[in-house]
Scaffold this motif. Sequence first.
Motif, PDB file in Angstrom:
ATOM      1  N   PRO A 132       0.831  -1.212   0.000  1.00 16.99           N
ATOM      2  CA  PRO A 132       0.000   0.000   0.000  1.00 16.99           C
ATOM      3  C   PRO A 132       0.860   1.255   0.000  1.00 16.99           C
ATOM      4  O   PRO A 132       1.914   1.309   0.629  1.00 16.99           O
ATOM      5  N   MET A 133       0.387   2.276  -0.725  1.00 19.19           N
ATOM      6  CA  MET A 133       1.092   3.553  -0.778  1.00 19.19           C
ATOM      7  C   MET A 133       0.049   4.648  -0.942  1.00 19.19           C
ATOM      8  O   MET A 133      -1.022   4.426  -1.528  1.00 19.19           O
ATOM      9  N   SER A 134       0.324   5.818  -0.407  1.00 16.96           N
ATOM     10  CA  SER A 134      -0.624   6.913  -0.526  1.00 16.96           C
ATOM     11  C   SER A 134       0.119   8.239  -0.564  1.00 16.96           C
ATOM     12  O   SER A 134       1.331   8.298  -0.355  1.00 16.96           O
ATOM     13  N   CYS A 135      -0.618   9.304  -0.846  1.00 17.84           N
ATOM     14  CA  CYS A 135      -0.116  10.671  -0.775  1.00 17.84           C
ATOM     15  C   CYS A 135      -0.931  11.397   0.289  1.00 17.84           C
ATOM     16  O   CYS A 135      -2.099  11.072   0.513  1.00 17.84           O
ATOM     17  N   THR A 136      -0.345  12.372   0.924  1.00 12.23           N
ATOM     18  CA  THR A 136      -1.110  13.128   1.913  1.00 12.23           C
ATOM     19  C   THR A 136      -2.114  14.028   1.199  1.00 12.23           C
ATOM     20  O   THR A 136      -1.952  14.379   0.020  1.00 12.23           O
ATOM     21  N   GLN A 137      -3.139  14.400   1.940  1.00 15.38           N
ATOM     22  CA  GLN A 137      -4.154  15.295   1.388  1.00 15.38           C
ATOM     23  C   GLN A 137      -3.529  16.640   0.999  1.00 15.38           C
ATOM     24  O   GLN A 137      -3.922  17.254   0.010  1.00 15.38           O
TER      25      GLN A 137
ATOM     26  N   GLY B  96       6.124  16.130  -0.820  1.00 13.11           N
ATOM     27  CA  GLY B  96       5.460  14.859  -0.530  1.00 13.11           C
ATOM     28  C   GLY B  96       5.485  13.872  -1.675  1.00 13.11           C
ATOM     29  O   GLY B  96       5.128  12.704  -1.497  1.00 13.11           O
ATOM     30  N   MET B  97       5.894  14.319  -2.865  1.00 17.30           N
ATOM     31  CA  MET B  97       5.963  13.411  -4.010  1.00 17.30           C
ATOM     32  C   MET B  97       7.394  12.884  -4.136  1.00 17.30           C
ATOM     33  O   MET B  97       8.234  13.460  -4.842  1.00 17.30           O
ATOM     34  N   GLY B  98       7.692  11.821  -3.423  1.00 13.94           N
ATOM     35  CA  GLY B  98       8.989  11.185  -3.533  1.00 13.94           C
ATOM     36  C   GLY B  98       9.068  10.337  -4.792  1.00 13.94           C
ATOM     37  O   GLY B  98       8.087  10.196  -5.546  1.00 13.94           O
ATOM     38  N   ALA B  99      10.213   9.738  -5.019  1.00 18.34           N
ATOM     39  CA  ALA B  99      10.421   8.947  -6.236  1.00 18.34           C
ATOM     40  C   ALA B  99       9.430   7.794  -6.335  1.00 18.34           C
ATOM     41  O   ALA B  99       8.912   7.493  -7.422  1.00 18.34           O
ATOM     42  N   ARG B 100       9.125   7.143  -5.191  1.00 10.19           N
ATOM     43  CA  ARG B 100       8.196   6.007  -5.224  1.00 10.19           C
ATOM     44  C   ARG B 100       6.791   6.465  -5.556  1.00 10.19           C
ATOM     45  O   ARG B 100       6.054   5.802  -6.298  1.00 10.19           O
ATOM     46  N   GLN B 101       6.378   7.629  -4.998  1.00 11.08           N
ATOM     47  CA  GLN B 101       5.039   8.146  -5.301  1.00 11.08           C
ATOM     48  C   GLN B 101       4.920   8.533  -6.776  1.00 11.08           C
ATOM     49  O   GLN B 101       3.895   8.276  -7.415  1.00 11.08           O
ATOM     50  N   VAL B 102       5.978   9.150  -7.299  1.00  7.73           N
ATOM     51  CA  VAL B 102       5.942   9.538  -8.719  1.00  7.73           C
ATOM     52  C   VAL B 102       5.837   8.298  -9.598  1.00  7.73           C
ATOM     53  O   VAL B 102       5.076   8.262 -10.579  1.00  7.73           O
ATOM     54  N   GLU B 103       6.600   7.257  -9.248  1.00 10.39           N
ATOM     55  CA  GLU B 103       6.558   6.023 -10.039  1.00 10.39           C
ATOM     56  C   GLU B 103       5.177   5.383  -9.995  1.00 10.39           C
ATOM     57  O   GLU B 103       4.662   4.921 -11.013  1.00 10.39           O
TER      58      GLU B 103
ATOM     59  N   ASP C  95       4.603  17.935 -16.171  1.00  7.88           N
ATOM     60  CA  ASP C  95       5.347  16.717 -16.483  1.00  7.88           C
ATOM     61  C   ASP C  95       5.833  16.078 -15.184  1.00  7.88           C
ATOM     62  O   ASP C  95       5.630  16.623 -14.086  1.00  7.88           O
ATOM     63  N   LEU C  96       6.487  14.921 -15.326  1.00  6.75           N
ATOM     64  CA  LEU C  96       6.921  14.169 -14.141  1.00  6.75           C
ATOM     65  C   LEU C  96       7.971  14.934 -13.330  1.00  6.75           C
ATOM     66  O   LEU C  96       8.001  14.841 -12.099  1.00  6.75           O
ATOM     67  N   ASP C  97       8.839  15.694 -14.012  1.00  8.98           N
ATOM     68  CA  ASP C  97       9.858  16.465 -13.292  1.00  8.98           C
ATOM     69  C   ASP C  97       9.205  17.521 -12.403  1.00  8.98           C
ATOM     70  O   ASP C  97       9.591  17.707 -11.234  1.00  8.98           O
ATOM     71  N   GLN C  98       8.215  18.230 -12.958  1.00 14.96           N
ATOM     72  CA  GLN C  98       7.512  19.226 -12.148  1.00 14.96           C
ATOM     73  C   GLN C  98       6.728  18.554 -11.013  1.00 14.96           C
ATOM     74  O   GLN C  98       6.671  19.069  -9.895  1.00 14.96           O
ATOM     75  N   LEU C  99       6.151  17.407 -11.297  1.00 15.17           N
ATOM     76  CA  LEU C  99       5.397  16.682 -10.279  1.00 15.17           C
ATOM     77  C   LEU C  99       6.309  16.265  -9.125  1.00 15.17           C
ATOM     78  O   LEU C  99       5.919  16.322  -7.948  1.00 15.17           O
TER      79      LEU C  99
END
Length: 686
Positions: free
Chosen positions: A638-643, A665-672, A656-660
Amino acid sequence: MSEAGGAEALLREVFGFDGFRPGQGEIVEAVAAGRDVLAIMPTGGGKSLCYQLPALLRDGVTLVVSPLIALMRDQVRGLRAAGVEAGALTSANTEEETEAVWAALEAGRLKLLYMAPERLGAASTSGVLRRAGVSLIAVDEAHCVSQWGHDFRPDYLRIGELRQALGVPLAAFTATADAETREEIVARLFAGRAPESFLRGFDRPNIRLAFRPKDSPRRQILAFADARRGQSGIVYCGTRAKTETLAQALREAGHSAAAYHGGMEAEARRTVEARFAAEEGLIVVATVAFGMGVDKPDIRWVAHADLPKSIEGYYQEIGRAGRDGLPAETLTLYGADDIRLRRSQIDESPAPPERRAADHGRLNALLGLAEALECRRRTLLEYFGETAAPCGNCDLCETPPETFDGTEAAQKALSAALRTGESFGAGHLIDILTGTETDKVRQRGHDRLPTFGVGREHGRSQWQGLFRQLMGRDLLRPDPERHGALRVTEAAHPVLKGEARVDLRRDTVTRTQAPAPKALVSEEDAPLLAALKAKRRTLAEAAGVPAYIVFNDRTLIAMAEARPATLDAMAAIPGVGAKKLETYGQAFLEVIAEGPEGTAELHPSRRRLAGRPEGALFDRLQEAERRLARGETGIEKPMSCTQTTLRHIAERRPADLDQLARIPGMGARQVERFGDAFLDVLRAAD
């Protein structure tokens, strides 16, 4: 439980974690497989899991030898709260508690048996443990076997004999890193046969490091504590008397504080240990007698009112802060008197000469850390054989000191010491350098020395700081056989000859305060976190256990940020295992939903977007996040992002992904996991 159950499954089901910390998985595998293991892991690095989880994977009972009753009772409570059968045999047990442990052993229910090393001396111990089915010995704080260490426990020497008598594998754990202690552990616990060794990184990046020269040290400690009012902390002192007076000063300033030292009655010490485990915001002012094995995860700060004994001691003591991985802070005060005291303690030790020389080296390393001119973390890790970039989380990274070429000043100080026969302390030498005609200076004719008055460009307080730095560089060393007179070391000769340069700090005493402690959650989540803590405190008091046995702060923070509305969602919160979900899940859901009959209120991040196009965008991002919570296959961790992270994405609309990836809170795992789906949602809204 059998090994077929799988370490990963037990980690999630029993302990509530989705994955191992770095290095834990390999150690668990080796211990569970029955191999002899020596694991050197950073304080707060999750050592206990490395023998608790294998105990569940193996048949029989795991015997845990641990040095402190408070630690053993604490770990037993935590295991039972997670649904694991564990017990401790200690001198603090009631008759009923001891009978319950024996009954569980005889019935074959017990998986972990904790025992103090002192109990190993009984002649019947090995026979009793063999009949109980002990199949593994785990030794916590294994450095206690080191004869010249300050934590030496003679009864630890019996462990090697017990291991041979039972014929079972042994796993030893410690945070002490020096090679000498590791060699002693191997010799005494493993009969000289090298175990499988694991040496894990010693960095604790969540702990802020700071040193300051002493300048009204009581005021400095009180100011540091005032800025962290309501947070649990430890203040280490060099003497028993100082613990009493400083604890009283903290109480008078409105803090909840208690003294702790080896001269107290055992019952009084146990009372302080129990209070510290149970109370939020208690400050313990202690000698090094307090702390070995302290397992409280939410200690937010550690201060040293006096310089520690060695760099290893410093590392262990600051490591008691921030075991939950959340931000923690340290402050270490030091002065010339500290250096003199620590030198004399080493010189007066009954240890052999080579050991005293090694101890001087350890103290020198700590003084080098105190007098460092750039990143303290890099200096600390280099001592342990690791390389690191500047950390950005120490006082020197945040406020680099102003330095100057102090070679000439050093030469003047060293020359003053030599021309007076290396027979005087810093105070008299400063009088000479500043041209101060005291009776002592005139009586000895030191006003006629070539060095008299050559240092008038620096004031007295500046010279005091410079002498402290020179001692920290081990260019001058107090001689205990000459009442602390300063002796010029071999390392100083190149400086005197002009063959080596000495950089020094210009401002050796500053009155700036450390920055305010970092907030654990965003402002919008703080009220819910406070309500969750209040519920935790109520449940802990009713059960008679420390608050963190219910849930630790990291778990409550995850609840406040994710705001689960169902037990299924609650089960995905790190630290919520099956047993705790059953015991406490509904109570905390009701706090989040603001009442048993209510439904979970909109998160403040979503409320901020009410009536705006970003609100609908937030909802679609949240829907995509929930759909991919376990990956495309539905079977991943399980993985999530904070509100708050979702709100930032909805407001900033990265292209794009770089800006994201630059969204907080958007670490490499969340971006993937979520990146492409989030960008699809954003493009569809354009």
